[in-house]
Design a protein around this motif. Sequence first.
Motif, mmCIF file in Angstrom:
data_model
loop_
_atom_site.group_PDB
_atom_site.id
_atom_site.type_symbol
_atom_site.label_atom_id
_atom_site.label_comp_id
_atom_site.label_asym_id
_atom_site.label_seq_id
_atom_site.Cartn_x
_atom_site.Cartn_y
_atom_site.Cartn_z
ATOM 1 N N ILE A 88 0.862 -1.174 0.000
ATOM 2 C CA ILE A 88 0.000 0.000 0.000
ATOM 3 C C ILE A 88 0.904 1.230 0.000
ATOM 4 O O ILE A 88 1.883 1.283 0.740
ATOM 5 C CB ILE A 88 -0.895 0.038 1.269
ATOM 6 N N LEU A 89 0.576 2.198 -0.835
ATOM 7 C CA LEU A 89 1.219 3.513 -0.820
ATOM 8 C C LEU A 89 0.142 4.493 -0.399
ATOM 9 O O LEU A 89 -0.882 4.603 -1.066
ATOM 10 C CB LEU A 89 1.744 3.904 -2.203
ATOM 11 N N GLU A 90 0.361 5.175 0.694
ATOM 12 C CA GLU A 90 -0.628 6.128 1.185
ATOM 13 C C GLU A 90 -0.159 7.547 0.905
ATOM 14 O O GLU A 90 0.866 7.990 1.419
ATOM 15 C CB GLU A 90 -0.863 5.942 2.684
ATOM 16 N N GLY A 91 -0.919 8.235 0.055
ATOM 17 C CA GLY A 91 -0.654 9.643 -0.204
ATOM 18 C C GLY A 91 0.412 9.897 -1.250
ATOM 19 O O GLY A 91 0.737 9.046 -2.068
ATOM 20 N N HIS A 92 0.946 11.093 -1.186
ATOM 21 C CA HIS A 92 1.881 11.604 -2.195
ATOM 22 C C HIS A 92 3.316 11.185 -1.874
ATOM 23 O O HIS A 92 4.214 12.007 -1.729
ATOM 24 C CB HIS A 92 1.758 13.128 -2.286
ATOM 25 N N VAL A 93 3.528 9.886 -1.775
ATOM 26 C CA VAL A 93 4.845 9.343 -1.436
ATOM 27 C C VAL A 93 5.823 9.680 -2.560
ATOM 28 O O VAL A 93 5.558 9.366 -3.725
ATOM 29 C CB VAL A 93 4.772 7.813 -1.233
ATOM 30 N N PRO A 94 6.945 10.311 -2.241
ATOM 31 C CA PRO A 94 7.948 10.597 -3.270
ATOM 32 C C PRO A 94 8.431 9.298 -3.927
ATOM 33 O O PRO A 94 8.553 8.258 -3.272
ATOM 34 C CB PRO A 94 9.075 11.283 -2.492
ATOM 35 N N PHE A 95 8.728 9.384 -5.224
ATOM 36 C CA PHE A 95 9.072 8.181 -5.971
ATOM 37 C C PHE A 95 10.415 7.584 -5.553
ATOM 38 O O PHE A 95 10.638 6.383 -5.726
ATOM 39 C CB PHE A 95 9.002 8.448 -7.472
ATOM 40 N N GLU A 96 11.286 8.357 -4.964
ATOM 41 C CA GLU A 96 12.528 7.804 -4.422
ATOM 42 C C GLU A 96 12.203 6.781 -3.329
ATOM 43 O O GLU A 96 12.821 5.716 -3.259
ATOM 44 C CB GLU A 96 13.408 8.924 -3.860
ATOM 45 N N ALA A 97 11.214 7.071 -2.503
ATOM 46 C CA ALA A 97 10.799 6.137 -1.450
ATOM 47 C C ALA A 97 10.098 4.921 -2.051
ATOM 48 O O ALA A 97 10.305 3.791 -1.599
ATOM 49 C CB ALA A 97 9.890 6.841 -0.441
ATOM 50 N N VAL A 98 9.275 5.139 -3.077
ATOM 51 C CA VAL A 98 8.581 4.029 -3.737
ATOM 52 C C VAL A 98 9.609 3.082 -4.358
ATOM 53 O O VAL A 98 9.510 1.857 -4.217
ATOM 54 C CB VAL A 98 7.588 4.551 -4.805
ATOM 55 N N GLU A 99 10.594 3.640 -5.034
ATOM 56 C CA GLU A 99 11.623 2.815 -5.657
ATOM 57 C C GLU A 99 12.406 2.032 -4.598
ATOM 58 O O GLU A 99 12.680 0.850 -4.782
ATOM 59 C CB GLU A 99 12.552 3.687 -6.501
ATOM 60 N N ARG A 100 12.726 2.672 -3.487
ATOM 61 C CA ARG A 100 13.445 1.971 -2.408
ATOM 62 C C ARG A 100 12.598 0.832 -1.848
ATOM 63 O O ARG A 100 13.108 -0.240 -1.555
ATOM 64 C CB ARG A 100 13.833 2.935 -1.298
ATOM 65 N N LEU A 101 11.292 1.077 -1.680
ATOM 66 C CA LEU A 101 10.398 0.027 -1.191
ATOM 67 C C LEU A 101 10.501 -1.215 -2.062
ATOM 68 O O LEU A 101 10.646 -2.328 -1.563
ATOM 69 C CB LEU A 101 8.951 0.542 -1.163
ATOM 70 N N PHE A 102 10.456 -1.033 -3.387
ATOM 71 C CA PHE A 102 10.457 -2.184 -4.288
ATOM 72 C C PHE A 102 11.851 -2.758 -4.522
ATOM 73 O O PHE A 102 11.971 -3.904 -4.945
ATOM 74 C CB PHE A 102 9.736 -1.845 -5.591
ATOM 75 N N GLU A 103 12.878 -2.004 -4.221
ATOM 76 C CA GLU A 103 14.229 -2.561 -4.259
ATOM 77 C C GLU A 103 14.486 -3.416 -3.020
ATOM 78 O O GLU A 103 15.039 -4.501 -3.107
ATOM 79 C CB GLU A 103 15.268 -1.433 -4.327
ATOM 80 N N GLN A 104 14.069 -2.923 -1.844
ATOM 81 C CA GLN A 104 14.348 -3.612 -0.585
ATOM 82 C C GLN A 104 13.300 -4.669 -0.242
ATOM 83 O O GLN A 104 13.606 -5.639 0.434
ATOM 84 C CB GLN A 104 14.433 -2.597 0.557
ATOM 85 N N ARG A 105 12.066 -4.447 -0.640
ATOM 86 C CA ARG A 105 10.936 -5.343 -0.358
ATOM 87 C C ARG A 105 10.869 -5.769 1.117
ATOM 88 O O ARG A 105 10.892 -6.960 1.444
ATOM 89 C CB ARG A 105 10.964 -6.550 -1.272
ATOM 90 N N PRO A 106 10.752 -4.785 2.027
ATOM 91 C CA PRO A 106 10.658 -5.131 3.453
ATOM 92 C C PRO A 106 9.328 -5.815 3.762
ATOM 93 O O PRO A 106 8.363 -5.712 3.002
ATOM 94 C CB PRO A 106 10.742 -3.765 4.145
ATOM 95 N N LYS A 107 9.281 -6.499 4.886
ATOM 96 C CA LYS A 107 8.058 -7.187 5.307
ATOM 97 C C LYS A 107 7.175 -6.206 6.056
ATOM 98 O O LYS A 107 7.107 -6.213 7.293
ATOM 99 C CB LYS A 107 8.413 -8.398 6.159
ATOM 100 N N VAL A 108 6.503 -5.339 5.310
ATOM 101 C CA VAL A 108 5.575 -4.348 5.845
ATOM 102 C C VAL A 108 4.338 -4.334 4.961
ATOM 103 O O VAL A 108 4.356 -4.868 3.854
ATOM 104 C CB VAL A 108 6.209 -2.931 5.896
ATOM 105 N N ASP A 109 3.269 -3.710 5.467
ATOM 106 C CA ASP A 109 2.061 -3.576 4.643
ATOM 107 C C ASP A 109 2.236 -2.496 3.581
ATOM 108 O O ASP A 109 1.665 -2.586 2.505
ATOM 109 C CB ASP A 109 0.851 -3.235 5.515
ATOM 110 N N GLY A 110 2.998 -1.450 3.919
ATOM 111 C CA GLY A 110 3.188 -0.384 2.952
ATOM 112 C C GLY A 110 3.944 0.787 3.542
ATOM 113 O O GLY A 110 4.480 0.715 4.643
#
Length: 147
Positions: A88-110
Amino acid sequence: MNHRTTSLLLSASLLLGAASTVHAALPEEATLYKNPQCGCCDEYARQLEERGVSVTIVDDQDMGKIKQEAGLPYGLGSCHTVQMGGYILEGHVPFEAVERLFEQRPKVDGIGLAGMPIGTPGMPGPKREDWNVYQFTDQESMPFMTL
């Protein structure tokens, strides 16, 4: 070719490879839930599409229910919620953070960015303050990164 030309070509190909790797890390599809009148949400979707993500926009949903089902921490919401690649991405998350999320794939909901900060993707104007992106699981938040 001389040594300088070879070095330049190698550097350029490495840079292009790195750029495509970042975009390759993003999922191909996303669903963005929003209120129908919210133009900044449409702009966020457009910017996701510029990064190669096909976005389905869903208007007229009970946004409170969407956020509750997503496990979003109370008080950290924004104007739209995105389901993408199992996160889940909530709100206007900067794309640098989105890219890091999908690079690291942590065990979180979003991850999310509370409110609608000026200068974030979809929000016009210059950046005025640090953006504190949080990660969350089961309505509990922790810092993810500050930009």
